[in-house]
Design a protein around this motif. Structure first.
Motif, PDB file in Angstrom:
ATOM      1  N   UNK A  40     113.281  45.343  41.353  1.00  0.00           N
ATOM      2  CA  UNK A  40     113.593  46.609  42.036  1.00  0.00           C
ATOM      3  C   UNK A  40     112.661  46.964  43.186  1.00  0.00           C
ATOM      4  N   UNK A  41     111.476  46.354  43.239  1.00  0.00           N
ATOM      5  CA  UNK A  41     110.515  46.653  44.306  1.00  0.00           C
ATOM      6  C   UNK A  41     110.485  45.491  45.287  1.00  0.00           C
ATOM      7  N   UNK A  42     110.670  45.800  46.552  1.00  0.00           N
ATOM      8  CA  UNK A  42     110.653  44.772  47.584  1.00  0.00           C
ATOM      9  C   UNK A  42     109.295  44.062  47.588  1.00  0.00           C
ATOM     10  N   UNK A  43     109.317  42.756  47.379  1.00  0.00           N
ATOM     11  CA  UNK A  43     108.076  41.985  47.329  1.00  0.00           C
ATOM     12  C   UNK A  43     107.316  42.139  46.031  1.00  0.00           C
ATOM     13  N   UNK A  44     107.965  42.717  45.009  1.00  0.00           N
ATOM     14  CA  UNK A  44     107.288  42.990  43.739  1.00  0.00           C
ATOM     15  C   UNK A  44     106.772  41.754  43.040  1.00  0.00           C
ATOM     16  N   UNK A  45     107.590  40.717  42.969  1.00  0.00           N
ATOM     17  CA  UNK A  45     107.166  39.490  42.282  1.00  0.00           C
ATOM     18  C   UNK A  45     105.989  38.835  43.008  1.00  0.00           C
ATOM     19  N   UNK A  46     106.019  38.869  44.321  1.00  0.00           N
ATOM     20  CA  UNK A  46     104.922  38.302  45.121  1.00  0.00           C
ATOM     21  C   UNK A  46     103.615  39.043  44.850  1.00  0.00           C
ATOM     22  N   UNK A  47     103.686  40.366  44.770  1.00  0.00           N
ATOM     23  CA  UNK A  47     102.507  41.163  44.454  1.00  0.00           C
ATOM     24  C   UNK A  47     101.923  40.775  43.093  1.00  0.00           C
ATOM     25  N   UNK A  48     102.790  40.708  42.106  1.00  0.00           N
ATOM     26  CA  UNK A  48     102.346  40.335  40.754  1.00  0.00           C
ATOM     27  C   UNK A  48     101.698  38.961  40.761  1.00  0.00           C
ATOM     28  N   UNK A  49     102.361  38.005  41.393  1.00  0.00           N
ATOM     29  CA  UNK A  49     101.864  36.620  41.412  1.00  0.00           C
ATOM     30  C   UNK A  49     100.497  36.524  42.084  1.00  0.00           C
ATOM     31  N   UNK A  50     100.347  37.204  43.222  1.00  0.00           N
ATOM     32  CA  UNK A  50      99.085  37.127  43.951  1.00  0.00           C
ATOM     33  C   UNK A  50      97.935  37.742  43.158  1.00  0.00           C
ATOM     34  N   UNK A  51      98.207  38.836  42.476  1.00  0.00           N
ATOM     35  CA  UNK A  51      97.164  39.466  41.660  1.00  0.00           C
ATOM     36  C   UNK A  51      96.813  38.596  40.453  1.00  0.00           C
ATOM     37  N   UNK A  52      97.810  38.003  39.828  1.00  0.00           N
ATOM     38  CA  UNK A  52      97.559  37.141  38.673  1.00  0.00           C
ATOM     39  C   UNK A  52      96.742  35.910  39.053  1.00  0.00           C
ATOM     40  N   UNK A  53      97.000  35.348  40.218  1.00  0.00           N
ATOM     41  CA  UNK A  53      96.221  34.195  40.690  1.00  0.00           C
ATOM     42  C   UNK A  53      94.740  34.572  40.821  1.00  0.00           C
TER      43      UNK A  53
END
Length: 329
Positions: free
Chosen positions: A311-324
């Protein structure tokens, strides 16, 4: 009559000029409003920033700190920043209502520790700055609210199922509400300043906050159980409006930026010490403390991650970058 009026006008003009000069000679007054109670991490952080800034500003300006929602609740402070009535605020979870980008910090168990959060601010700070500026705000630095735990008067919370039916206060952010709904609780968004009375009168059963907020707000006086869930780490943001930030003289802006950033280490060190010290103090008040089954909570959190990513534009990318960045890379 005309001469008298003319002379009166000159006198008033002189008085006004004198007052203006007095204000100018006293320097800028920079009001810092926050919702923290006396003894809270928010109060300690804001006062350390003010100490640093006032020492360096000299007669150019003064930061004055007003806690306990004296200048308004979080939403009111956000509005007052835009109006120029307050120069600094210290929002936390409420920033997810400003921009969905900040909602990523509502994802359970995303931030592993303070070193992880420091890497996020260093590597991804521009992402959040851009989101803030898109709404007319400017972040001077990333501070902390902390790792959140649950208190309530019904039962110890060991796994998500234990939250079933519990009326739990949450901040006014959509993702925290969604998270606790998915766990089975009945979340009730409410301003922090209203929580103690709501707990005391039974309007709500419990709430969730970092230990420093739980202690300084005296919640152990009206709560039977503290469950160490550590379910969300919430940053705090020393915030002003973009318009105000750009209006400050370069030297004052540089001083305020420097003090805001240098205070981050003080905030993290103080917060870590409070986490060590406060569990025993809360327990000594008669509140029963238990450890939660964090793997069970992590497993139950998968749907909220999926919804944020969709639902959030770029949400998965944000999660992935923080998890890395949790791995120190």
């Amino acid at each position: 009559m005309k001469a008298t009026a003319y002379l009166a006008g000159l006198a008033l003009a002189a008085l006004g000029a004198s007052a203006l000069c007095s204000t100018a000679s006293a320097g800028m007054v920079l009001k810092f409003g926050h919702v923290g109670e006396p003894g809270s991490l928010f109060e300690t952080s804001a006062k350390e920033f003010a100490r640093c800034a006032n020492e360096k500003l000299g007669d150019k300006g003064e930061v004055q700190v007003f806690g306990s929602s004296q200048l308004g609740k979080d939403q009111e402070l956000l509005q007052k920043l835009k109006l120029g009535q307050v120069q600094f605020a210290l929002p936390s979870s409420v920033m997810s209502s400003v921009s969905d980008t900040f909602g990523v910090f509502e994802m359970p168990y995303l931030i592993q520790n303070r070193d992880h959060m420091k890497r996020v601010t260093q590597k991804m700070g521009d992402v959040f700055q851009k989101a803030a500026e898109g709404k007319g705000y400017h972040i001077l630095a990333f501070w902390e609210n902390g790792f959140r735990n649950i208190t309530n008067n019904v039962r110890p919370i060991v796994e998500p199922a234990d939250l079933q039916g519990i009326k739990l206060r949450t901040p006014k952010g959509a993702w925290r509400v969604k998270m606790f709904e998915s766990y089975g609780a009945s979340p009730t968004p409410m301003a922090f300043s209203e929580v103690f009375t709501a707990l005391k009168t039974g309007v709500i059963d419990g709430q969730e906050n970092p230990l420093a907020q739980i202690w300084s707000a005296k919640f152990p006086e009206v709560q039977k159980y503290l469950s160490m869930t550590g379910h969300v780490y919430t940053p705090a943001y020393i915030l002003t409006s973009q318009k105000q930030y750009e209006s400050w003289p370069d030297d004052i802006r540089k001083t305020l930026d420097g003090c805001a950033v240098s205070t981050q280490d003080f905030v993290y060190k103080t917060a870590a010490q409070l986490d060590k010290d406060l569990v025993g103090k809360i327990e000594a008040m008669g509140t029963k403390v238990n450890e939660a089954d964090k793997p069970a909570f992590i497993a139950a959190s998968k749907p909220i991650y999926e919804e944020f990513a969709k639902s959030v534009d770029g949400g998965q990318k944000l999660i992935d970058e923080i998890q890395v960045l949790a791995k120190g890379s």
